[in-house]
Write a protein that holds these residues in place. Structure first.
Motif, PDB file in Angstrom:
ATOM      1  N   ALA A  39       0.835  -1.200   0.000  1.00 25.46           N
ATOM      2  CA  ALA A  39       0.000   0.000   0.000  1.00 25.46           C
ATOM      3  C   ALA A  39       0.871   1.252   0.000  1.00 25.46           C
ATOM      4  O   ALA A  39       0.569   2.231  -0.690  1.00 25.46           O
ATOM      5  CB  ALA A  39      -0.931  -0.007   1.214  1.00 25.46           C
ATOM      6  N   PHE A  40       1.958   1.216   0.761  1.00 28.79           N
ATOM      7  CA  PHE A  40       2.867   2.358   0.807  1.00 28.79           C
ATOM      8  C   PHE A  40       3.494   2.598  -0.564  1.00 28.79           C
ATOM      9  O   PHE A  40       3.548   3.743  -1.039  1.00 28.79           O
ATOM     10  CB  PHE A  40       3.957   2.124   1.855  1.00 28.79           C
ATOM     11  CG  PHE A  40       4.918   3.256   1.976  1.00 28.79           C
ATOM     12  CD1 PHE A  40       4.580   4.410   2.660  1.00 28.79           C
ATOM     13  CD2 PHE A  40       6.173   3.177   1.385  1.00 28.79           C
ATOM     14  CE1 PHE A  40       5.463   5.464   2.768  1.00 28.79           C
ATOM     15  CE2 PHE A  40       7.072   4.229   1.486  1.00 28.79           C
ATOM     16  CZ  PHE A  40       6.717   5.371   2.180  1.00 28.79           C
ATOM     17  N   GLU A  41       3.933   1.548  -1.222  1.00 20.82           N
ATOM     18  CA  GLU A  41       4.531   1.675  -2.563  1.00 20.82           C
ATOM     19  C   GLU A  41       3.519   2.239  -3.554  1.00 20.82           C
ATOM     20  O   GLU A  41       3.847   3.117  -4.359  1.00 20.82           O
ATOM     21  CB  GLU A  41       5.046   0.322  -3.049  1.00 20.82           C
ATOM     22  CG  GLU A  41       6.289  -0.140  -2.314  1.00 20.82           C
ATOM     23  CD  GLU A  41       6.727  -1.537  -2.718  1.00 20.82           C
ATOM     24  OE1 GLU A  41       6.143  -2.113  -3.674  1.00 20.82           O
ATOM     25  OE2 GLU A  41       7.651  -2.059  -2.082  1.00 20.82           O
ATOM     26  N   GLN A  42       2.302   1.727  -3.496  1.00 20.11           N
ATOM     27  CA  GLN A  42       1.265   2.239  -4.392  1.00 20.11           C
ATOM     28  C   GLN A  42       0.978   3.710  -4.084  1.00 20.11           C
ATOM     29  O   GLN A  42       0.795   4.516  -4.989  1.00 20.11           O
ATOM     30  CB  GLN A  42      -0.009   1.413  -4.264  1.00 20.11           C
ATOM     31  CG  GLN A  42      -1.085   1.843  -5.245  1.00 20.11           C
ATOM     32  CD  GLN A  42      -2.361   1.032  -5.098  1.00 20.11           C
ATOM     33  OE1 GLN A  42      -2.489   0.210  -4.199  1.00 20.11           O
ATOM     34  NE2 GLN A  42      -3.312   1.268  -5.980  1.00 20.11           N
ATOM     35  N   GLY A  43       0.959   4.058  -2.810  1.00 16.99           N
ATOM     36  CA  GLY A  43       0.735   5.444  -2.414  1.00 16.99           C
ATOM     37  C   GLY A  43       1.817   6.370  -2.930  1.00 16.99           C
ATOM     38  O   GLY A  43       1.536   7.491  -3.371  1.00 16.99           O
ATOM     39  N   ILE A  44       3.056   5.908  -2.891  1.00 16.21           N
ATOM     40  CA  ILE A  44       4.169   6.716  -3.411  1.00 16.21           C
ATOM     41  C   ILE A  44       3.991   6.944  -4.903  1.00 16.21           C
ATOM     42  O   ILE A  44       4.155   8.057  -5.402  1.00 16.21           O
ATOM     43  CB  ILE A  44       5.532   6.038  -3.116  1.00 16.21           C
ATOM     44  CG1 ILE A  44       5.811   6.041  -1.620  1.00 16.21           C
ATOM     45  CG2 ILE A  44       6.663   6.710  -3.891  1.00 16.21           C
ATOM     46  CD1 ILE A  44       5.980   7.414  -1.010  1.00 16.21           C
ATOM     47  N   ARG A  45       3.616   5.890  -5.636  1.00 16.07           N
ATOM     48  CA  ARG A  45       3.399   6.037  -7.088  1.00 16.07           C
ATOM     49  C   ARG A  45       2.274   7.033  -7.362  1.00 16.07           C
ATOM     50  O   ARG A  45       2.401   7.905  -8.225  1.00 16.07           O
ATOM     51  CB  ARG A  45       3.082   4.688  -7.728  1.00 16.07           C
ATOM     52  CG  ARG A  45       4.285   3.787  -7.905  1.00 16.07           C
ATOM     53  CD  ARG A  45       3.955   2.582  -8.786  1.00 16.07           C
ATOM     54  NE  ARG A  45       2.893   1.754  -8.232  1.00 16.07           N
ATOM     55  CZ  ARG A  45       3.078   0.758  -7.369  1.00 16.07           C
ATOM     56  NH1 ARG A  45       4.287   0.474  -6.948  1.00 16.07           N
ATOM     57  NH2 ARG A  45       2.062   0.044  -6.934  1.00 16.07           N
ATOM     58  N   LEU A  46       1.186   6.900  -6.637  1.00 16.87           N
ATOM     59  CA  LEU A  46       0.058   7.821  -6.829  1.00 16.87           C
ATOM     60  C   LEU A  46       0.447   9.253  -6.476  1.00 16.87           C
ATOM     61  O   LEU A  46       0.106  10.197  -7.189  1.00 16.87           O
ATOM     62  CB  LEU A  46      -1.129   7.381  -5.968  1.00 16.87           C
ATOM     63  CG  LEU A  46      -1.847   6.110  -6.418  1.00 16.87           C
ATOM     64  CD1 LEU A  46      -2.789   5.625  -5.324  1.00 16.87           C
ATOM     65  CD2 LEU A  46      -2.593   6.352  -7.716  1.00 16.87           C
ATOM     66  N   SER A  47       1.159   9.402  -5.378  1.00 12.31           N
ATOM     67  CA  SER A  47       1.590  10.727  -4.940  1.00 12.31           C
ATOM     68  C   SER A  47       2.483  11.396  -5.982  1.00 12.31           C
ATOM     69  O   SER A  47       2.313  12.579  -6.297  1.00 12.31           O
ATOM     70  CB  SER A  47       2.331  10.607  -3.607  1.00 12.31           C
ATOM     71  OG  SER A  47       2.844  11.845  -3.201  1.00 12.31           O
ATOM     72  N   ARG A  48       3.407  10.638  -6.524  1.00  9.28           N
ATOM     73  CA  ARG A  48       4.308  11.190  -7.550  1.00  9.28           C
ATOM     74  C   ARG A  48       3.542  11.568  -8.815  1.00  9.28           C
ATOM     75  O   ARG A  48       3.806  12.602  -9.431  1.00  9.28           O
ATOM     76  CB  ARG A  48       5.415  10.199  -7.869  1.00  9.28           C
ATOM     77  CG  ARG A  48       6.429  10.087  -6.743  1.00  9.28           C
ATOM     78  CD  ARG A  48       7.495   9.081  -7.053  1.00  9.28           C
ATOM     79  NE  ARG A  48       8.446   8.997  -5.940  1.00  9.28           N
ATOM     80  CZ  ARG A  48       9.292   8.011  -5.755  1.00  9.28           C
ATOM     81  NH1 ARG A  48       9.328   6.995  -6.614  1.00  9.28           N
ATOM     82  NH2 ARG A  48      10.111   8.016  -4.726  1.00  9.28           N
ATOM     83  N   GLY A  49       2.601  10.726  -9.220  1.00  8.38           N
ATOM     84  CA  GLY A  49       1.800  11.035 -10.402  1.00  8.38           C
ATOM     85  C   GLY A  49       0.971  12.298 -10.200  1.00  8.38           C
ATOM     86  O   GLY A  49       0.898  13.153 -11.080  1.00  8.38           O
ATOM     87  N   CYS A  50       0.361  12.423  -9.019  1.00  6.56           N
ATOM     88  CA  CYS A  50      -0.431  13.621  -8.717  1.00  6.56           C
ATOM     89  C   CYS A  50       0.464  14.860  -8.671  1.00  6.56           C
ATOM     90  O   CYS A  50       0.078  15.918  -9.175  1.00  6.56           O
ATOM     91  CB  CYS A  50      -1.173  13.454  -7.395  1.00  6.56           C
ATOM     92  SG  CYS A  50      -2.562  12.303  -7.464  1.00  6.56           S
TER      93      CYS A  50
END
Length: 86
Positions: A39-50
């Motif tokens: 979940a943390f890894e996915q959150g980092i990807r989403l955060s970077r994309g945003c």
């Protein structure tokens, strides 16, 4: 959602909502270690994309806001042309 370029406001909103959901899950502490890491890894990807989408929007605003000495006025696409002067 992946780390791909977010160029649609709906995609940005969906990514932001997914990020908020992940944060809620992590804050509750219901996930095991492996699920928390995923979940943390996915959150980092989403955060970077945003963040990239926000940076691009900011750059577009700067470009549109800067006065340009070389800019020529152009008629608005929906406007009718004025009648020719004699």
């Amino acid at each position: 959602m992946s780390e791909d370029k977010i160029d649609d406001p709906k995609q940005f909103e969906a990514s932001l909502q997914a990020l908020e959901t992940l944060v809620d899950q992590l804050e509750r502490g219901d996930l095991g270690l492996e699920d928390s890491l995923a979940a943390f890894e996915q959150g980092i990807r989403l955060s970077r994309g945003c963040q990239r989408a926000l940076d691009q929007a900011e750059q577009r605003i700067r470009i549109l806001s800067e006065p340009s000495e070389d800019a020529e006025p152009e008629p608005f696409a929906g406007a009718t042309a004025p009648p020719p002067s004699d």
